[in-house]
Write an enzyme that holds these catalytic residues in place. Structure first.
Site, PDB file in Angstrom:
ATOM      1  N   GLY A   1       9.042 -33.712  19.024  1.00  0.00           N
ATOM      2  CA  GLY A   1       8.437 -32.412  19.297  1.00  0.00           C
ATOM      3  C   GLY A   1       9.031 -31.766  20.533  1.00  0.00           C
TER       4      GLY A   1
ATOM      5  NE  ARG B   1       8.417 -34.707  14.779  1.00  0.00           N
ATOM      6  CZ  ARG B   1       7.733 -34.971  15.881  1.00  0.00           C
ATOM      7  NH1 ARG B   1       8.023 -36.047  16.587  1.00  0.00           N
ATOM      8  NH2 ARG B   1       6.768 -34.160  16.289  1.00  0.00           N
TER       9      ARG B   1
ATOM     10  CG  ASP C   1       5.502 -42.360  21.489  1.00  0.00           C
ATOM     11  OD1 ASP C   1       5.985 -41.401  20.854  1.00  0.00           O
ATOM     12  OD2 ASP C   1       4.377 -42.832  21.236  1.00  0.00           O
TER      13      ASP C   1
ATOM     14  CB  THR D   1       5.829 -35.622  25.094  1.00  0.00           C
ATOM     15  OG1 THR D   1       4.629 -35.423  24.318  1.00  0.00           O
ATOM     16  CG2 THR D   1       5.522 -36.593  26.222  1.00  0.00           C
TER      17      THR D   1
ATOM     18  CG  ASP E   1       0.897 -35.065  23.022  1.00  0.00           C
ATOM     19  OD1 ASP E   1       0.117 -34.102  22.929  1.00  0.00           O
ATOM     20  OD2 ASP E   1       1.608 -35.455  22.079  1.00  0.00           O
TER      21      ASP E   1
ATOM     22  CG  ASP F   1       1.512 -39.436  24.640  1.00  0.00           C
ATOM     23  OD1 ASP F   1       2.606 -39.016  25.071  1.00  0.00           O
ATOM     24  OD2 ASP F   1       1.243 -39.525  23.426  1.00  0.00           O
TER      25      ASP F   1
ATOM     26  NE  ARG G   1      -0.857 -35.857  14.602  1.00  0.00           N
ATOM     27  CZ  ARG G   1      -1.383 -35.054  13.678  1.00  0.00           C
ATOM     28  NH1 ARG G   1      -2.400 -35.481  12.951  1.00  0.00           N
ATOM     29  NH2 ARG G   1      -0.908 -33.840  13.488  1.00  0.00           N
TER      30      ARG G   1
END
Length: 335
Positions: free
Chosen positions: A23, A85, A116, A139, A141, A143, A185
């Site tokens: 992403g 992707r 990741d 990213t 996120d 995370d 997500r």
């Protein structure tokens, strides 16, 4: 300001490659710019850009970059190298093709910007083919284990905050609840920070379980006491695509009239914030310095205000946990 490590060059590379994968996130372009210019100004003769991530690595979609080619991209969202992707990269024979493509162009090392999955691909490529790799956490996120911040997170939060501030005007005018769904997500970092910054009545994240009925009762009690007047509930999308709609249905059954606003991919795009431009530029420059200092199979991240190196093995194996105390602040400040 970030504390920058003092690294001494020990290796020389004639050519390095850059790719952005997974992403997209605002700040990838400043990272690309800093890697290209830092490398060329540090003695690397050629810098190649791999288009469309690992997919481009496999299809040999690789282009030579120059200082001029990254002019005026620092303010642009997305990634000029494109992203995609590439599930087939999990096949060792496909990775063999990617390694051969790098070798055929004389590319001796690779910098990978992504989340990741992208960093996992870099680690495996290094382990199987001995290609020096440096990862950057790109990213929205936030995370990624081993780093306090990721490229694109700040811009995504600011974008969501600006949108919710506008939604609040309607929520207040009509005295109505709004469920605002943000990305996340598997993690609630965006939702939690946005919820605190916006003064949301509640924040729902995938890390911490909640009961629909209890949630509705809590909201009703707050409103009966004149509390929770913002009218905003921030919901991380989570792994259940119907979560926000089911929550709205439960609230409606309790006598509320909630509206849903899904922010979606607007959180990914847009001009990167000043913070993300600075972060990306520093991490990109540091990636080149670590590479020239002989490092490999690491991610360059940030911890307690300092740029640090984190083994990619650790990044892959560990999980970054949302601080429960930080999450609780959202509720505490609205009581």
């Amino acid at each position: 300001m970030l504390s920058i490590p003092d690294l001494k060059p020990e290796k020389h590379y004639n050519a390095v490659g850059i790719l952005t994968s997974g992403g997209d996130s605002s700040g990838m372009n400043p990272a690309i710019r800093s890697i290209v210019r830092a490398a060329l100004n540090s003695g690397v003769k050629q810098v190649f850009g791999v288009r469309r991530g690992y997919q481009g690595l496999v299809s040999d979609d690789i282009t030579l970059m120059s200082s001029r080619s990254v002019t005026n991209i620092v303010q642009k969202g997305g990634t000029v190298l494109k992203s995609a992707r590439c599930p087939e990269f999990s096949d060792p024979s496909v990775r063999d093709v990617a390694a051969r493509n790098l070798s055929s162009r004389g590319i001796e090392a690779l910098v990978v910007i992504g989340g990741d999955g992208s960093l996992t691909g870099a680690h495996i490529l290094c382990q199987e083919h001995g290609i020096p790799v440096i990862g950057l956490p790109g990213t929205i996120d936030n995370d990624i284990p081993g780093t306090d911040d990721t490229i694109g997170f700040d811009t995504a939060v600011n974008t969501a905050v600006e949108a919710i501030d506008r939604i609040r005007d309607t929520a207040r005018s009509h005295e109505r609840l709004f469920l605002v769904e943000v990305m996340g997500r598997n993690s609630g970092f965006i939702a939690t920070q946005v919820g605190i910054a916006c003064g949301a009545e509640m924040v729902v994240v995938p890390e911490y379980a909640f009961d629909f009925h209890d949630l509705c009762i809590t909201l009703a009690e707050r409103h009966s006491k004149g509390q929770g007047s913002s009218g905003i509930i921030v919901v991380a999308e989570g792994r259940d695509p119907d979560l926000t709609h089911r929550l709205a249905a439960q609230l409606k059954a309790q006598g509320q009239d909630p509206k849903i606003s899904i922010l979606g991919h607007i959180q990914r795009g847009g001009s990167p914030s000043g913070h993300d431009r600075m972060l990306a530029s520093c991490l990109g420059t540091a990636a080149v310095e670590y590479l020239l200092a002989g490092y490999s199979d690491i991610m360059v991240g940030v911890h307690k205000g300092a740029i640090v190196d984190v083994p990619l093995q650790r990044v892959i194996e560990e999980k970054k946990v949302l601080d429960r105390k930080l999450f609780d602040i959202a509720a505490l400040l609205h009581k």
